[in-house]
Design a protein around this motif. Structure first.
Motif, PDB file in Angstrom:
ATOM      1  N   MET A   1     -11.139   0.334   3.630  1.00  0.00           N
ATOM      2  CA  MET A   1      -9.733   0.552   3.345  1.00  0.00           C
ATOM      3  C   MET A   1      -8.868  -0.506   4.057  1.00  0.00           C
ATOM      4  SD  MET A   1      -9.437   4.712   3.288  1.00  0.00           S
ATOM      5  CE  MET A   1      -7.844   4.732   3.883  1.00  0.00           C
ATOM      6  N   MET A   2      -9.267  -0.814   5.288  1.00  0.00           N
ATOM      7  CA  MET A   2      -8.481  -1.805   6.021  1.00  0.00           C
ATOM      8  C   MET A   2      -8.569  -3.172   5.344  1.00  0.00           C
ATOM      9  SD  MET A   2      -6.801  -0.762   8.554  1.00  0.00           S
ATOM     10  CE  MET A   2      -6.626  -1.587  10.067  1.00  0.00           C
ATOM     11  N   THR A   3      -9.740  -3.508   4.856  1.00  0.00           N
ATOM     12  CA  THR A   3      -9.921  -4.796   4.217  1.00  0.00           C
ATOM     13  C   THR A   3      -9.073  -4.905   2.967  1.00  0.00           C
ATOM     14  OG1 THR A   3     -12.214  -4.743   4.989  1.00  0.00           O
ATOM     15  CG2 THR A   3     -11.671  -6.418   3.380  1.00  0.00           C
ATOM     16  N   SER A   4      -9.028  -3.842   2.178  1.00  0.00           N
ATOM     17  CA  SER A   4      -8.207  -3.877   0.963  1.00  0.00           C
ATOM     18  C   SER A   4      -6.725  -3.936   1.316  1.00  0.00           C
ATOM     19  CB  SER A   4      -8.518  -2.677   0.062  1.00  0.00           C
ATOM     20  OG  SER A   4      -8.116  -1.475   0.709  1.00  0.00           O
ATOM     21  N   LEU A   5      -6.316  -3.219   2.383  1.00  0.00           N
ATOM     22  CA  LEU A   5      -4.916  -3.257   2.810  1.00  0.00           C
ATOM     23  C   LEU A   5      -4.532  -4.672   3.246  1.00  0.00           C
ATOM     24  CD1 LEU A   5      -2.262  -1.804   3.538  1.00  0.00           C
ATOM     25  CD2 LEU A   5      -3.245  -1.412   5.801  1.00  0.00           C
TER      26      LEU A   5
END
Length: 136
Positions: free
Chosen positions: A1-5
């Protein structure tokens, strides 16, 4: 999720963000020592404290060596330069003396002896010795 954010934030900032055009930078440089700027009481500061050491006196070419570190070649080079300066000073002094002697023959130079002898020959009560060792 952090990577996509982070990918979405990068995409937003890279595609839609336009930075302001860079204006000319204004840099105020005061040619004063920091101690003078900070002190409240006025002090007498010479202009020499404002200059860098290279601006006050030219830096010598090459490495600076003490007398014990110098090689034989360095010592000979220094001696040649010293002798050249001495020769130049002597030639300058002699040329100045010649110019003064030609302009003012009675000022105690070697030409004044000749002029003094000429004047003495016209005086009646003076005998002139013709010994050349006396006049040299």
């Amino acid at each position: 999720m952090m990577t996509s954010l982070f990918a979405k934030l990068d995409a937003l900032s890279n595609f839609h963000y336009t930075p302001k055009p860079r204006g000319p930078e204004l840099k105020i440089i005061s040619n004063l020592p920091a101690v003078t700027v900070e002190e409240v009481a006025p002090t007498a500061v010479s202009d020499l404290t404002l200059l860098a050491p290279e601006e006050v006196k030219a830096r010598p070419k090459g490495e600076v060596k003490s007398n014990t570190e110098k090689t034989n070649t360095d010592r000979k080079r220094d001696r040649r330069q010293k002798k050249l300066k001495q020769r130049q000073r002597k030639l300058d002094r002699e040329s100045r003396e010649k110019a003064v002697a030609k302009l003012n023959p009675g000022l105690g130079n070697k030409y004044s002896k000749i002029e003094a002898l000429k004047k003495l020959k016209h005086v009646k009560d003076v005998t002139v010795l013709e010994d050349p060792s006396f006049f040299s």
